[in-house]
Scaffold this motif. Structure first.
Motif: not given
Length: 401
Positions: A379-391
């Motif tokens: 998810y961090a690699e493919h579903a982080n367009k909005d920066g939700l999973y930056d941390d």
């Protein structure tokens, strides 16, 4: 306008007068007289929302209000107004808001009738998470006047996510303590109900009680059970409960200032996107597995008051447990203790806990976070367009996943 609309407009005007009067019983009595003649019983609860019962000492008025609310089938709300009912906190509520006479925050003693006080000092490590919580959540509660100058309100929604067993619930309790707020732990089983309309009513009741007892932290554990993504073909029941949750979080009909809605989940990607909008869960905090400092803190805490070999060095143990959750570390200590107990003959011939016992335990206990981190990596690699999973991405890169 219809009679219903006329009454609702008049009631709302009087309700605003009551809120401005700040405890004047006469103004409240005028609102009560209006509500007694309302054409629809649903207006009673709406007319009394956001009004603090504790501000009124006239028990006759409060009893009248309680009776009206019971007639309107608002029993939980009625109990808050009823002065004859001791307002004991339910089992899932910890009151961190009571203070001694001193107003100094640093010297405040917190009353807690539901167990030991848990503050940030009781949570080892995770300094980045604590810093985020202080800046985003705690300061608006404790420095209200300063934040009011900037028109920054206390409350809102914060979502904590991370692997299971990494201390999200403990952090939530510690957060409530730091905010000097009541802590209400709400599980999905407390809300979900098989009968139509009851889930929505349960959600509304929790929020109504919270608004009447500010400041408060509403902690929804496993929030995904109430906020899961709506798919085509979902039942009407699921959709209406989600809609109710969103409406209560928005606070369109009520003021949520002083109410912090804190959600915890292991699967943030399963939440409906509507919960991400501003004013809802618009602040997200990643709670990772314990870092080195936190692991040392947890292990030392678990070893306290146990028979331990004075030569035991926990530094190698801390190094070897990277990726272990807090629950995993507790399980590791328990397993090592089992080996020490097995070697001990009786209470007069105890074999203290030593490094060899931990070596045996490590061959048996494995970290439980691996599967979660592998799934989160995708998810961090493919579903982080909005920066939700930056941390989360930063954590995975740092630890080479």
């Amino acid at each position: 306008m219809s009679q219903h609309t006329d009454y609702m407009t008049t009631i709302e005007q009087m309700r605003q007068s009551v809120l401005r009067s700040k405890g004047q019983v006469g103004v409240l009595s005028g609102l009560v007289a209006l509500l007694e003649n309302a054409p629809d019983s649903s207006m009673i609860a709406k007319g009394l929302r956001d009004i603090e019962p504790a501000a009124y000492q006239d028990n006759k008025v409060r009893l009248k209000i309680a009776d009206m609310l019971r007639d309107a089938d608002e029993r939980a709300f009625a109990d808050i107004w009823d002065p004859t009912i001791a307002q004991a906190l339910p089992a899932n509520v910890i009151d961190f808001s009571a203070r001694q006479a001193s107003d100094e925050i640093s010297g405040t003693s917190i009353a807690n009738a539901s167990g030991p006080v848990i503050g940030f000092d009781d949570v080892g490590g995770l300094e980045k998470v604590k810093t985020q919580m202080r800046r985003r959540i705690i300061n608006p509660f404790l420095k209200k006047d300063l934040f009011t100058k900037f028109k920054r309100r206390a409350g809102g929604g914060v979502l904590m996510y991370g692997p299971p067993g990494c201390g999200k619930t403990m952090l939530a309790k510690a957060l409530a303590h730091e905010c000097r707020a009541k802590f209400v732990n709400i599980k999905a089983s407390d809300v979900l109900d098989a009968y139509i309309g009851m889930t929505e009513k349960n959600i509304a009741t929790f929020f109504a009680d919270a608004r009447a007892n500010k400041p408060v932290v509403l902690f929804f554990d496993e929030i995904e059970a109430l906020a899961q993504k709506r798919q085509f073909g979902d039942s009407h029941k699921i959709n209406t409960s989600i809609s109710t949750m969103l409406t209560e979080m928005d606070g369109f009909e009520s003021d949520n200032e002083g109410v912090l809605i804190l959600g915890a989940t292991n699967v943030p990607w399963s939440l409906d996107s509507a919960f991400r909008r501003p004013g809802r869960f618009d602040r997200t905090i990643f709670v990772p597995p314990p870092d080195k400092l936190a692991r040392k803190f947890i292990i030392k805490k678990e070893l306290a008051d146990r028979p331990v070999d004075p030569d035991l060095d926990i530094a190698p143990l801390v190094k070897r447990t990277s990726g272990f959750s807090g629950a995993d570390l507790v399980g590791l200590v328990d397993t090592a203790l089992d080996y020490a107990i097995e070697e001990s003959e009786d209470v007069d011939n105890i074999v203290p806990l030593a490094g060899r016992h931990f070596n045996e335990a490590l061959s048996e206990v494995r970290p439980s976070t691996g599967e979660w981190l592998a799934q989160a990596d995708a998810y961090a690699e493919h579903a982080n367009k909005d920066g939700l999973y930056d941390d989360l991405s930063d954590f995975l890169k740092k630890f080479g996943r």
